[in-house]
Write an enzyme that holds these catalytic residues in place. Structure first.
Site, PDB file in Angstrom:
ATOM      1  N   LYS A  13       0.711  -1.315  -0.062  1.00 36.31           N
ATOM      2  CA  LYS A  13      -0.001  -0.126  -0.033  1.00 36.31           C
ATOM      3  C   LYS A  13       0.742   1.355  -0.165  1.00 36.31           C
ATOM      4  O   LYS A  13       0.744   2.334  -0.968  1.00 36.31           O
ATOM      5  CB  LYS A  13      -0.819   0.070   1.253  1.00 36.31           C
ATOM      6  CG  LYS A  13      -1.922  -1.060   1.454  1.00 36.31           C
ATOM      7  CD  LYS A  13      -2.856  -0.895   2.537  1.00 36.31           C
ATOM      8  CE  LYS A  13      -2.097  -0.965   3.876  1.00 36.31           C
ATOM      9  NZ  LYS A  13      -1.504  -2.297   4.320  1.00 36.31           N
ATOM     10  N   ARG A  88      -9.571   1.019   8.303  1.00 38.09           N
ATOM     11  CA  ARG A  88      -9.136  -0.442   8.485  1.00 38.09           C
ATOM     12  C   ARG A  88     -10.327  -1.110   9.351  1.00 38.09           C
ATOM     13  O   ARG A  88     -10.003  -2.263   9.475  1.00 38.09           O
ATOM     14  CB  ARG A  88      -8.037  -0.375   9.593  1.00 38.09           C
ATOM     15  CG  ARG A  88      -6.569  -0.715   8.893  1.00 38.09           C
ATOM     16  CD  ARG A  88      -5.461  -0.642   9.845  1.00 38.09           C
ATOM     17  NE  ARG A  88      -4.524  -1.301   9.495  1.00 38.09           N
ATOM     18  CZ  ARG A  88      -3.197  -0.663   9.155  1.00 38.09           C
ATOM     19  NH1 ARG A  88      -3.313   0.683   8.801  1.00 38.09           N
ATOM     20  NH2 ARG A  88      -2.255  -1.421   8.728  1.00 38.09           N
ATOM     21  N   ARG A 127      11.376  -5.967   4.543  1.00 38.38           N
ATOM     22  CA  ARG A 127      11.021  -4.647   4.578  1.00 38.38           C
ATOM     23  C   ARG A 127      11.919  -3.942   5.578  1.00 38.38           C
ATOM     24  O   ARG A 127      11.974  -4.300   6.777  1.00 38.38           O
ATOM     25  CB  ARG A 127       9.661  -4.507   5.208  1.00 38.38           C
ATOM     26  CG  ARG A 127       9.305  -3.114   5.415  1.00 38.38           C
ATOM     27  CD  ARG A 127       7.719  -2.798   5.257  1.00 38.38           C
ATOM     28  NE  ARG A 127       6.786  -3.046   6.345  1.00 38.38           N
ATOM     29  CZ  ARG A 127       5.538  -2.779   6.633  1.00 38.38           C
ATOM     30  NH1 ARG A 127       5.292  -2.176   5.381  1.00 38.38           N
ATOM     31  NH2 ARG A 127       5.246  -3.060   7.393  1.00 38.38           N
ATOM     32  N   ARG A 160      11.194  -2.467  11.466  1.00 40.00           N
ATOM     33  CA  ARG A 160      10.131  -2.004  12.318  1.00 40.00           C
ATOM     34  C   ARG A 160       9.791  -2.935  13.394  1.00 40.00           C
ATOM     35  O   ARG A 160       9.868  -4.162  13.113  1.00 40.00           O
ATOM     36  CB  ARG A 160       8.765  -1.695  11.568  1.00 40.00           C
ATOM     37  CG  ARG A 160       8.955  -0.288  10.980  1.00 40.00           C
ATOM     38  CD  ARG A 160       7.574  -0.058  10.077  1.00 40.00           C
ATOM     39  NE  ARG A 160       6.231  -0.750  10.567  1.00 40.00           N
ATOM     40  CZ  ARG A 160       5.150  -0.513   9.790  1.00 40.00           C
ATOM     41  NH1 ARG A 160       5.248   0.112   8.713  1.00 40.00           N
ATOM     42  NH2 ARG A 160       4.216  -1.129  10.307  1.00 40.00           N
ATOM     43  N   ARG A 171      -1.042  -9.522  12.992  1.00 38.42           N
ATOM     44  CA  ARG A 171      -1.543  -8.567  12.131  1.00 38.42           C
ATOM     45  C   ARG A 171      -2.412  -9.029  11.049  1.00 38.42           C
ATOM     46  O   ARG A 171      -3.356  -8.565  10.714  1.00 38.42           O
ATOM     47  CB  ARG A 171      -0.400  -7.565  11.796  1.00 38.42           C
ATOM     48  CG  ARG A 171       0.086  -6.370  12.664  1.00 38.42           C
ATOM     49  CD  ARG A 171       1.519  -5.992  12.560  1.00 38.42           C
ATOM     50  NE  ARG A 171       1.397  -5.191  11.629  1.00 38.42           N
ATOM     51  CZ  ARG A 171       2.372  -4.838  10.705  1.00 38.42           C
ATOM     52  NH1 ARG A 171       3.632  -5.241  10.880  1.00 38.42           N
ATOM     53  NH2 ARG A 171       2.498  -4.035   9.742  1.00 38.42           N
TER      54      ARG A 171
HETATM   55  P1  ADP Z   1       2.000  -2.023   3.219  1.00 37.20           P
HETATM   56  O1  ADP Z   1       2.209  -0.420   3.129  1.00 37.20           O
HETATM   57  O2  ADP Z   1       0.887  -2.454   2.570  1.00 37.20           O
HETATM   58  O3  ADP Z   1       2.320  -2.461   4.640  1.00 37.20           O
HETATM   59  P2  ADP Z   1       4.875  -1.618   1.977  1.00 37.20           P
HETATM   60  O4  ADP Z   1       4.588  -0.900   0.708  1.00 37.20           O
HETATM   61  O5  ADP Z   1       5.536  -0.943   2.852  1.00 37.20           O
HETATM   62  O6  ADP Z   1       3.290  -2.357   2.551  1.00 37.20           O
HETATM   63  O7  ADP Z   1       5.496  -3.025   1.247  1.00 37.20           O
HETATM   64  C1  ADP Z   1       5.879  -3.989   1.965  1.00 37.20           C
HETATM   65  C2  ADP Z   1       7.231  -4.593   1.722  1.00 37.20           C
HETATM   66  O8  ADP Z   1       7.204  -5.190   0.481  1.00 37.20           O
HETATM   67  C3  ADP Z   1       8.238  -3.402   1.383  1.00 37.20           C
HETATM   68  O9  ADP Z   1       9.537  -3.784   1.898  1.00 37.20           O
HETATM   69  C4  ADP Z   1       8.272  -3.263   0.291  1.00 37.20           C
HETATM   70  O10 ADP Z   1       9.704  -2.773  -0.247  1.00 37.20           O
HETATM   71  C5  ADP Z   1       8.105  -4.592  -0.660  1.00 37.20           C
HETATM   72  N1  ADP Z   1       7.034  -4.536  -1.460  1.00 37.20           N
HETATM   73  C6  ADP Z   1       6.218  -3.787  -2.040  1.00 37.20           C
HETATM   74  N2  ADP Z   1       5.631  -4.056  -3.323  1.00 37.20           N
HETATM   75  C7  ADP Z   1       6.196  -5.310  -3.402  1.00 37.20           C
HETATM   76  C8  ADP Z   1       6.248  -6.021  -4.763  1.00 37.20           C
HETATM   77  N3  ADP Z   1       5.151  -5.959  -5.710  1.00 37.20           N
HETATM   78  N4  ADP Z   1       7.026  -6.984  -4.985  1.00 37.20           N
HETATM   79  C9  ADP Z   1       8.157  -7.191  -3.914  1.00 37.20           C
HETATM   80  N5  ADP Z   1       8.254  -6.502  -2.628  1.00 37.20           N
HETATM   81  C10 ADP Z   1       7.221  -5.477  -2.547  1.00 37.20           C
HETATM   82  P1  ADP Z   2       0.849  -1.798   7.655  1.00 39.70           P
HETATM   83  O1  ADP Z   2       0.360  -1.533   6.185  1.00 39.70           O
HETATM   84  O2  ADP Z   2       2.376  -2.449   7.505  1.00 39.70           O
HETATM   85  O3  ADP Z   2       0.350  -2.938   8.339  1.00 39.70           O
HETATM   86  P2  ADP Z   2       0.996   0.839   8.988  1.00 39.70           P
HETATM   87  O4  ADP Z   2       2.127   1.328   8.896  1.00 39.70           O
HETATM   88  O5  ADP Z   2      -0.346   1.086   7.768  1.00 39.70           O
HETATM   89  O6  ADP Z   2       1.223  -0.825   8.746  1.00 39.70           O
HETATM   90  O7  ADP Z   2       0.262   0.501  10.359  1.00 39.70           O
HETATM   91  C1  ADP Z   2       0.936   0.334  11.437  1.00 39.70           C
HETATM   92  C2  ADP Z   2       0.133   0.088  12.622  1.00 39.70           C
HETATM   93  O8  ADP Z   2      -0.318   1.302  13.201  1.00 39.70           O
HETATM   94  C3  ADP Z   2      -0.974  -0.675  12.678  1.00 39.70           C
HETATM   95  O9  ADP Z   2      -0.497  -2.368  12.688  1.00 39.70           O
HETATM   96  C4  ADP Z   2      -2.056  -0.436  13.675  1.00 39.70           C
HETATM   97  O10 ADP Z   2      -1.484  -0.818  14.831  1.00 39.70           O
HETATM   98  C5  ADP Z   2      -1.845   1.110  13.636  1.00 39.70           C
HETATM   99  N1  ADP Z   2      -2.869   1.678  12.387  1.00 39.70           N
HETATM  100  C6  ADP Z   2      -2.432   2.228  11.394  1.00 39.70           C
HETATM  101  N2  ADP Z   2      -3.612   2.847  10.789  1.00 39.70           N
HETATM  102  C7  ADP Z   2      -4.543   2.599  11.656  1.00 39.70           C
HETATM  103  C8  ADP Z   2      -5.945   2.402  11.499  1.00 39.70           C
HETATM  104  N3  ADP Z   2      -6.669   2.989  10.644  1.00 39.70           N
HETATM  105  N4  ADP Z   2      -6.663   2.153  12.442  1.00 39.70           N
HETATM  106  C9  ADP Z   2      -6.065   1.274  13.632  1.00 39.70           C
HETATM  107  N5  ADP Z   2      -5.108   1.421  13.743  1.00 39.70           N
HETATM  108  C10 ADP Z   2      -4.192   1.743  12.632  1.00 39.70           C
END
Ligand code: ADP
Ligand code: ADP
Ligand code: ZN
Length: 214
Positions: A13, A88, A127, A160, A171
């Protein structure tokens, strides 16, 4: 263009939202980034949020809804925005709809990035995140130009706290329970777009932009 990014933790995302935001010149609003900035600055909100985040739990709806509603009222959101990590839960989605209605606007598209659980667990261990500017990297799929240093802001990039395998599994469980129902929610509103998130990062971006149009 008013967009929402849906998908499991680690679906990509943040990676895609940053690119889409740059392409359409709209702000990228990540609730995860907002919480991490608050934790870094040791604000009251940050201290509260950290308790939940470290356990892999969602922060309670009432702590996040007002923050987003306020953010959307800022001037730079007038022509559009992309929300990443919000909503979410169904109650968050309903609050968002209400807030937008009072601003006489609505979401154009909710983009779901589909990635199976097996890929997620593998991806998350690689990541790395910049806690200064929110950029994310992957040690194999998207490495920074210099090891451990952010390309954009030269900040240090780290694994992280909540990306440890056991927290990721927790999660993912919560995603299936509380967040996945949003796919049906936006499908019922006829604004759902679904893209395959297992292909290369550039190809995911291409398929999103193809659907959104130039
Ligand atoms: P989110 O915001 O949904 O948690 P991230 O954008 O942080 O996800 O991506 C999660 C991890 O996967 C990061 O290390 C990112 O560089 C990697 N990643 C994202 N998109 C892809 C893809 N299409 N193929 C492989 N790795 C990816
Ligand atoms: P990822 O996409 O990798 O799961 P985010 O960076 O979006 O992680 O979020 C990290 C953490 O922050 C989540 O696991 C949750 O604890 C909290 N968080 C983020 N956005 C929300 C939301 N909209 N509602 C509740 N908790 C949230
Ligand atoms: Zn950075």
């Amino acid at each position: 263009m008013r967009l929402i990014m849906l998908g499991a933790p680690g679906a990509g995302k943040g990676t895609q939202a940053k690119r889409v935001a740059a392409k359409y010149n709209i702000p990228h609003i990540s609730t995860g980034d907002i919480f991490r900035a608050n934790i870094k600055n040791q604000t009251e909100l940050g201290l509260k949020a950290k308790e939940y985040m470290d356990k892999g739990l969602l922060v309670p709806d009432d702590l996040v809804v007002d923050i987003v509603a306020d953010r959307l009222l800022q001037d730079d959101c007038k022509e559009g925005f992309i929300l990443d990590g919000f909503p979410r839960t169904i109650p968050q989605a309903e609050s968002l709809d209400k807030a937008l209605l009072s601003m006489k606007t609505k979401i154009d598209y909710a983009i779901d990035i589909a990635v199976p659980d097996e890929n997620i667990v593998r991806r998350m261990s690689g990541r790395r995140a910049c806690l200064k500017c929110g950029a994310t990297y992957h040690i194999k799929y998207n490495p920074p130009k210099t090891e451990d240093i952010c390309d954009t802001c030269l900040g240090e990039i780290v694994l992280r706290d909540d990306d440890k395998e056991e927290t990721v599994l927790k999660r993912l469980g919560i995603y299936h329970e509380q967040t996945k129902p949003l796919i049906d929610y936006y499908n019922a509103q006829d604004i759902l777009i679904s893209v395959d998130g297992t292909v290369d990062i550039d190809d995911v971006t291409k398929s999103i932009i193809e659907i959104l149009g130039v």
